[in-house]
Design a protein around this motif. Structure first.
Motif, PDB file in Angstrom:
ATOM      1  N   SER A  52      71.957  14.859  17.962  1.00  0.00           N
ATOM      2  CA  SER A  52      73.168  14.130  17.589  1.00  0.00           C
ATOM      3  C   SER A  52      74.387  15.006  17.872  1.00  0.00           C
ATOM      4  O   SER A  52      74.776  15.822  17.064  1.00  0.00           O
ATOM      5  CB  SER A  52      73.116  13.733  16.107  1.00  0.00           C
ATOM      6  N   MET A  53      74.926  14.849  19.055  1.00  0.00           N
ATOM      7  CA  MET A  53      76.006  15.680  19.557  1.00  0.00           C
ATOM      8  C   MET A  53      75.642  17.168  19.478  1.00  0.00           C
ATOM      9  O   MET A  53      76.308  17.963  18.797  1.00  0.00           O
ATOM     10  CB  MET A  53      77.318  15.400  18.817  1.00  0.00           C
ATOM     11  N   PRO A  54      74.585  17.578  20.180  1.00  0.00           N
ATOM     12  CA  PRO A  54      74.145  18.977  20.113  1.00  0.00           C
ATOM     13  C   PRO A  54      75.198  19.913  20.706  1.00  0.00           C
ATOM     14  O   PRO A  54      75.773  19.622  21.758  1.00  0.00           O
ATOM     15  CB  PRO A  54      72.861  18.977  20.950  1.00  0.00           C
ATOM     16  N   GLU A  55      75.443  21.023  20.026  1.00  0.00           N
ATOM     17  CA  GLU A  55      76.511  21.915  20.459  1.00  0.00           C
ATOM     18  C   GLU A  55      76.018  23.291  20.864  1.00  0.00           C
ATOM     19  O   GLU A  55      76.586  23.916  21.754  1.00  0.00           O
ATOM     20  CB  GLU A  55      77.545  22.054  19.339  1.00  0.00           C
ATOM     21  N   SER A  56      74.972  23.788  20.225  1.00  0.00           N
ATOM     22  CA  SER A  56      74.575  25.173  20.463  1.00  0.00           C
ATOM     23  C   SER A  56      73.059  25.329  20.409  1.00  0.00           C
ATOM     24  O   SER A  56      72.367  24.573  19.723  1.00  0.00           O
ATOM     25  CB  SER A  56      75.220  26.086  19.406  1.00  0.00           C
ATOM     26  N   ILE A  57      72.572  26.327  21.151  1.00  0.00           N
ATOM     27  CA  ILE A  57      71.150  26.705  21.117  1.00  0.00           C
ATOM     28  C   ILE A  57      71.077  28.215  20.963  1.00  0.00           C
ATOM     29  O   ILE A  57      71.836  28.952  21.600  1.00  0.00           O
ATOM     30  CB  ILE A  57      70.418  26.273  22.397  1.00  0.00           C
ATOM     31  N   THR A  58      70.176  28.671  20.103  1.00  0.00           N
ATOM     32  CA  THR A  58      69.966  30.102  19.963  1.00  0.00           C
ATOM     33  C   THR A  58      68.492  30.380  19.711  1.00  0.00           C
ATOM     34  O   THR A  58      67.707  29.467  19.420  1.00  0.00           O
ATOM     35  CB  THR A  58      70.823  30.699  18.828  1.00  0.00           C
ATOM     36  N   SER A  59      68.115  31.647  19.829  1.00  0.00           N
ATOM     37  CA  SER A  59      66.724  32.044  19.636  1.00  0.00           C
ATOM     38  C   SER A  59      66.656  33.519  19.280  1.00  0.00           C
ATOM     39  O   SER A  59      67.547  34.299  19.618  1.00  0.00           O
ATOM     40  CB  SER A  59      65.920  31.781  20.918  1.00  0.00           C
ATOM     41  N   ASN A  60      65.570  33.886  18.591  1.00  0.00           N
ATOM     42  CA  ASN A  60      65.289  35.304  18.362  1.00  0.00           C
ATOM     43  C   ASN A  60      64.219  35.801  19.323  1.00  0.00           C
ATOM     44  O   ASN A  60      63.641  36.868  19.121  1.00  0.00           O
ATOM     45  CB  ASN A  60      64.849  35.544  16.911  1.00  0.00           C
ATOM     46  N   GLY A  61      63.951  35.019  20.348  1.00  0.00           N
ATOM     47  CA  GLY A  61      62.919  35.357  21.317  1.00  0.00           C
ATOM     48  C   GLY A  61      61.590  34.692  21.032  1.00  0.00           C
ATOM     49  O   GLY A  61      60.723  34.616  21.909  1.00  0.00           O
ATOM     50  N   GLU A  62      61.428  34.205  19.822  1.00  0.00           N
ATOM     51  CA  GLU A  62      60.182  33.537  19.434  1.00  0.00           C
ATOM     52  C   GLU A  62      60.417  32.102  18.991  1.00  0.00           C
ATOM     53  O   GLU A  62      59.640  31.204  19.312  1.00  0.00           O
ATOM     54  CB  GLU A  62      59.507  34.326  18.306  1.00  0.00           C
ATOM     55  N   ARG A  63      61.485  31.886  18.243  1.00  0.00           N
ATOM     56  CA  ARG A  63      61.800  30.555  17.729  1.00  0.00           C
ATOM     57  C   ARG A  63      63.150  30.107  18.285  1.00  0.00           C
ATOM     58  O   ARG A  63      64.067  30.933  18.465  1.00  0.00           O
ATOM     59  CB  ARG A  63      61.794  30.561  16.204  1.00  0.00           C
ATOM     60  N   PHE A  64      63.272  28.801  18.520  1.00  0.00           N
ATOM     61  CA  PHE A  64      64.463  28.251  19.171  1.00  0.00           C
ATOM     62  C   PHE A  64      65.084  27.164  18.283  1.00  0.00           C
ATOM     63  O   PHE A  64      64.363  26.337  17.714  1.00  0.00           O
ATOM     64  CB  PHE A  64      64.100  27.655  20.534  1.00  0.00           C
ATOM     65  N   PHE A  65      66.416  27.170  18.203  1.00  0.00           N
ATOM     66  CA  PHE A  65      67.115  26.255  17.306  1.00  0.00           C
ATOM     67  C   PHE A  65      68.278  25.581  18.029  1.00  0.00           C
ATOM     68  O   PHE A  65      68.935  26.181  18.885  1.00  0.00           O
ATOM     69  CB  PHE A  65      67.619  27.012  16.075  1.00  0.00           C
ATOM     70  N   VAL A  66      68.515  24.317  17.650  1.00  0.00           N
ATOM     71  CA  VAL A  66      69.594  23.503  18.226  1.00  0.00           C
ATOM     72  C   VAL A  66      70.464  22.970  17.094  1.00  0.00           C
ATOM     73  O   VAL A  66      69.945  22.386  16.135  1.00  0.00           O
ATOM     74  CB  VAL A  66      69.027  22.319  19.038  1.00  0.00           C
ATOM     75  N   SER A  67      71.765  23.169  17.193  1.00  0.00           N
ATOM     76  CA  SER A  67      72.676  22.602  16.187  1.00  0.00           C
ATOM     77  C   SER A  67      73.177  21.237  16.654  1.00  0.00           C
ATOM     78  O   SER A  67      73.568  21.069  17.802  1.00  0.00           O
ATOM     79  CB  SER A  67      73.867  23.536  15.943  1.00  0.00           C
ATOM     80  N   SER A  68      73.154  20.261  15.745  1.00  0.00           N
ATOM     81  CA  SER A  68      73.694  18.927  16.005  1.00  0.00           C
ATOM     82  C   SER A  68      74.875  18.686  15.082  1.00  0.00           C
ATOM     83  O   SER A  68      74.774  18.878  13.863  1.00  0.00           O
ATOM     84  CB  SER A  68      72.626  17.855  15.771  1.00  0.00           C
ATOM     85  N   GLN A  69      75.988  18.230  15.634  1.00  0.00           N
ATOM     86  CA  GLN A  69      77.212  18.069  14.854  1.00  0.00           C
ATOM     87  C   GLN A  69      77.301  16.733  14.132  1.00  0.00           C
ATOM     88  O   GLN A  69      78.149  16.553  13.265  1.00  0.00           O
ATOM     89  CB  GLN A  69      78.431  18.209  15.772  1.00  0.00           C
TER      90      GLN A  69
END
Length: 515
Positions: free
Chosen positions: A16-33
């Motif tokens: 839902s309007m994704p803005e950012s993706i980050t990871s610690n090298g093992e797990r991945f996360f997406v922010s939705s606004q």
């Protein structure tokens, strides 16, 4: 070339309007606004995805409380920090508990965030342009810089360099900046202006930046790779509205949230390079026969022209000189000789632009004049019936340019009738670039067949339509253009313009089926 793995692009929907993706090298996360990127409406969330983009937990965070319009994220010691309008919130990714919150009262749009030196994070605020440095333990902050419309931010732990990119105050004239440990932010050279969003370190000498080109969006954007050592940039065309990217150093994958399409795209540089049709396209606005016939009133904003290319030439509104586009910036060389950068709302009546990416590069070692250089280039062209964008750069012993005067009173004169009012400019020992095209003769009337060049000096103070030049050790870059896109003005002047009819007897016979 870096970033080459060679897998197909992967697409994940459902955000839902994704803005950012980050990871610690093992797990991945997406922010939705959520539904709005600036409203405190409590409908934002963070998803967890697998390395290949599958959604593992659609609403991983927050488990308690709310997020309004979460944007940039970074992970420090298993704490996921996220920028959420006027606050930074931290979550333990092992147990999903909220373990950090810092409100910055003056902030309205905290945007991107990154880990800084040990114990600190950096976050940008786009409305004010402030760049904050946050002490995690003390929950305190200080302003370490200000860049209008600051957006993406990235820190290199080894070199202790901080990068920030901006949207631009006119939503497309942003830049990329670098700050070393004991210096102020400095703008990086040799990269076009853009509507920059995400920025990531690839290694100690290369960075990647996502670029919407301008806002509102219009179908596609750019992904830049910038070489800090050589201060050179190159780009690939991407889909539109690519926001805060994540680069995986282990796999060389680029994770790209497509904000206005609720998707996450996963690709690499090689895969992106395979679909670059816009780079090889020549966009033509207007018809040159109409322009030289007196249609000088501009109808296309420069902002819209930038969506079609970053390199080219044309005419300013109501003439008064020559229009030149280089590295995504448009310039006007006036009849007075003054050269200025044009605002995005300036209008043009005729222009030809492309996203320039050279296929052939060579150096003209001997001293040569215009005729000799163009003769050399012409011999290099595979066919005179194809289109080419050409850039010639270096030191010129002599350059002669011209610019037409402004027109004011209707009916406007034909261009041929004001040739005696041209202003001529001679430049000696000039460092700069010739921006131009070689177009086939069958485009005559729509555009100008053959060679057509404008000049722009390195200091952006000199320019004009090229009449003569000579130089030595000139760098010549040629881009093969494969497609042609034409758009005509919708105003009454163009719709009612009387084009001169040229008879083609052979075509008439074929159409009528008569000998």
């Amino acid at each position: 070339m870096l970033l080459q793995i060679g897998h197909s692009q992967q697409v994940t929907n459902g955000f839902s309007m994704p803005e950012s993706i980050t990871s610690n090298g093992e797990r991945f996360f997406v922010s939705s606004q959520g539904q709005d990127f600036m409203t405190k409406d409590g409908d934002g969330f963070i998803s967890e995805i697998s390395s290949d983009g599958k959604i593992l937990n659609h609403k991983f965070l927050p488990s308690k409380g709310i997020l309004n319009a979460p944007k940039g994220m970074t992970i420090v010691n298993n704490i996921l920090f996220v920028a959420d309008l006027d606050r930074v919130v931290g979550y333990n990714i092992k147990n999903r508990k909220t373990v950090f919150e810092l409100v910055i009262d003056e902030a309205k749009l905290l945007n991107d965030i990154c880990e800084s030196e040990n114990g600190f994070i950096a976050v940008t605020e786009t409305v004010s342009g402030n760049i904050y440095k946050i002490n995690i333990d003390k929950k305190s902050f200080e302003i370490i810089g200000n860049i209008p419309t600051a957006n993406g931010v990235a820190y290199n732990q080894k070199t202790k360099q901080l990068l920030v990119c901006s949207n631009g105050e006119n939503y497309g004239d942003g830049s990329v900046y670098l700050k070393t440990e004991n210096s102020e932010f400095k703008e990086l050279p040799n990269i076009s202006n853009g509507f920059f969003d995400g920025i990531e370190w690839v290694d100690n000498e290369h960075i990647i930046i996502s670029d919407w080109i301008t806002f509102p969006v219009n179908g596609y954007g750019k992904l830049w790779v910038y070489d800090l050592k050589n201060q050179q940039s190159e780009f690939n065309i991407t889909e539109e509205s690519i926001a805060d990217i994540y680069y995986d150093n282990t796999t060389s994958k680029i994770y790209m949230p497509q904000m206005f399409h609720n998707k996450v795209l996963i690709s690499d540089w090689e895969q992106l390079s395979k679909n670059q049709n816009e780079i090889n396209n020549l966009y033509n606005y207007g018809v040159i026969d109409a322009f030289i016939g007196g249609l000088y009133r501009g109808t296309l904003p420069i902002k819209d022209l930038k969506l079609k290319g970053d390199f080219g030439l044309g005419a300013p509104n109501m003439l008064n000189g020559e229009l030149t586009m280089l590295n995504g910036r448009a310039y006007q060389t006036k009849a007075t000789g003054e050269t200025i950068e044009l605002e995005n709302n300036h209008l043009t009546s005729f222009a030809s632009v492309t996203f320039f990416k050279a296929d052939t590069t060579f150096v003209q070692n001997s001293s040569a004049d215009k005729s000799a250089v163009l003769n050399t280039i012409e011999k290099m062209l595979p066919s005179k019936n194809k289109m080419y964008a050409i850039k010639i750069s270096g030191n010129f012993d002599h350059i002669k340019t011209r610019a037409f005067p402004p027109v004011e009173n209707e009916p406007f004169p034909k261009l041929a009738n004001i040739l005696d009012q041209q202003q001529f400019f001679d430049y000696e020992n000039a460092d700069g670039t010739l921006i131009g095209f070689f177009l086939p003769s069958y485009l005559n009337g729509i555009n100008a067949g053959g060679f057509h060049f404008h000049y722009l000096s390195n200091d952006k103070k000199q320019g004009g339509h090229i009449l003569e030049f000579n130089g030595k050790d000139l760098k010549i870059e040629i881009a093969n253009l494969k497609t042609f896109e034409m758009e005509t003005p919708n105003d009454n002047d163009f719709q009612n313009f009387e084009f001169i009819k040229t008879e083609n007897e052979s075509l008439r016979k074929v159409e009528q089926g008569k000998h």
